[in-house]
Design an enzyme around this catalytic site. Sequence first.
Site, short mmCIF file in Angstrom:
data_model
loop_
_atom_site.label_atom_id
_atom_site.label_comp_id
_atom_site.label_asym_id
_atom_site.label_seq_id
_atom_site.Cartn_x
_atom_site.Cartn_y
_atom_site.Cartn_z
N SER A 116 47.40 1.21 -109.45
CA SER A 116 48.35 2.20 -109.93
C SER A 116 48.07 2.50 -111.39
CB SER A 116 49.79 1.72 -109.75
OG SER A 116 50.09 1.52 -108.37
N TYR A 125 58.14 9.62 -120.00
CA TYR A 125 56.77 9.20 -119.70
C TYR A 125 56.62 7.69 -119.94
CZ TYR A 125 51.67 8.87 -119.96
OH TYR A 125 50.36 8.50 -119.76
#
Length: 282
Positions: free
Chosen positions: A140, A155
């Site tokens: 990931s 973010y």
Amino acid sequence: MKELAGKTAFVTGAASGIGLGIATAFAQAGAKVMLCDIEEAALSAALEQLRRTNVDVDGVKADVSLKAELVAAAEATTARYGKVHILVNNAGVGGGGPYGTWTEASWNWTLGVNLMATIWGIEIFGPLIEQHGEGGHIVSTASIAGLISGGSTAYNVSKYGVVALSEGLRQELAPRGIGVSVLCPGFIRTQITNSRRNLPKRFEGAVRAMPTSGPLAERINLIRERVSQGIDPIYVGELVREGVENDWPYIFTDLEFEPIVEARFAAIKQGFDRIRGRDPKR
């Protein structure tokens, strides 16, 4: 996953940037790769580019922030290749501003793509990797901002979540023969600063007009400049390939931010030192 040849990998955000770098490295190592992206024209161009090198690749369009589209992408992958051995949750957007500029749409878009799509990807593809009993790997893409948050942006929060998820899954999935790595890149030459090009209509309002002057404008321009001169995504792809083959828990792209990570760890240690010797039961 010492040997990638003959294995099947599913990569999101694969039409450009880091995703394309990873897809390229895996394909060149002999893996069959299903490229997934929201940007149809870029996906077609990436497939055309890769097929010139006589590799086994295919593509599927999906908005990973919609779980149903990820399910459909998984079905397309198993229909094409039968099995899935490697999942790469790479799709990401650089949305969200600092405190004082938050909007519900920006949080929903950024968390939806960067974190929830990663969660759903694992939920959907994890059982597909388990069922064939041949082992596998999950990568990931977080960010160095997932270890050293420089601000209160969606973010950074999303990337911290990806790191936490990966660290926990690594322990849980190891007994099942599945390795887990988290990629924490620094400045890479991608289109992350132009994420708004793929903003779905349902998240309208998630991206505000950027300031043209002041400290925030200067910071944004600096980030854009650093990204434009960043590391080649092909190099990152090779690092990820090596990380999967050798089961690295963390995959970094450079040493630039190591001192800042060390400073964070030192600050955490100081927090423990302040209460050392105290009796909490007193």
